[in-house]
Write a protein that holds these residues in place. Structure first.
Motif: not given
Length: 269
Positions: A30-39
């Motif tokens: 399970e990822a802990v964030s959405d993988g976007k640069v901003s995140s």
């Protein structure tokens, strides 16, 4: 304390929305964030992490140019993206030159995702060119959560490459060999090989992690989280709980990474 995260991932926004769920399902993680640069930057801001290496992977030769362009577009004082070259690309050596010409500082290779064995002879021209260009090579080492446990990137294979290319700036991921800790301890621990600690604490255990960190040359250790698959906050918390001392923590969290990346190291006072 200044902090550099030497192992993160991020994707273009539209690609992140597809890729992160797909990779999470493939690896059953399970990822802990959405993988976007901003995140990624928002989490770095929250934790006072001043810079991060952002890793990419070319799973086929045709992906090189889009990866290189994206890396050049997001590179900044905060983010240091590493491009990726596929070993099957007949123009791989020329493309390593293009990575250097673009001003990037490193390349990411992954034996499982790119279908190679770490010390097979066809890789040696790539290692030689990366060494010649002064680029950092961050390579996945050990097993991989999404693949059968074939020994394609274990510590003996890593050490053969280290001996063959002594000037190669090789950074091994996941404590030098994910979930292959006995092999790492026997063949790699204590040698002059960079190891970053991402995604290792949950499986290596705190006692062994502390022993590894104290037994390895302090100038060859790097903090990494593997965000968005690993938590930057939780990895930092565990690292601090190991009571390694201020000097070693400073080396792991900033000084060694700053030396590799050419970051400014402010003097005290």
């Amino acid at each position: 304390m200044r902090i550099v995260d030497f192992h993160t991932h991020a994707f273009p926004d539209t690609l992140a929305e597809q890729t992160v769920p797909k990779l999470s399902a493939f690896a059953k993680v399970e990822a802990v964030s959405d993988g976007k640069v901003s995140s990624l930057i928002a989490e770095m801001d929250r934790l006072s992490i001043e810079a991060a290496v952002v890793l990419t992977i070319a799973t086929k030769p045709s992906q090189f140019q889009s990866i290189l362009s994206w890396c050049a577009g997001v590179a900044s004082e905060r983010l240091h993206p590493f491009a990726s070259v596929h070993p099957d690309d007949p123009q791989a050596l020329e493309k390593i030159d293009r990575v250097e010409a673009a001003g990037l500082k490193g390349i990411k290779l992954h034996p499982y995702y790119q279908d190679f064995i770490f010390n097979e002879p066809r890789m040696f021209p790539l290692y030689e060119r990366i060494e010649q260009r002064g680029l950092i090579l961050l390579a996945h080492t050990g097993f991989d959560v999404g693949y059968p446990r074939d020994r394609v990137a274990d510590a003996p294979r890593v050490m053969e490459v280290v001996r063959t290319f002594p000037k190669l700036k090789l950074v091994t991921s996941h404590f030098g060999g994910w979930q292959d800790w006995d092999c790492v301890e026997k063949h790699l621990l204590g040698r002059p090989v960079y190891m970053e600690i991402s995604y290792a604490f949950p499986s290596i255990g705190r006692q062994r992690a502390r022993r590894f960190l104290l037994a390895h040359p302090p100038e060859y250790l790097l903090f990494g989280s593997d965000s968005p698959w690993g938590s930057q906050e939780r990895t930092l918390e565990v690292l601090q709980s190991l009571e390694l001392g201020e000097e070693l923590n400073r080396r792991i969290c900033f000084e060694n990474a700053a030396g590799l990346l050419g970051l400014v190291q402010r003097s005290a006072g």
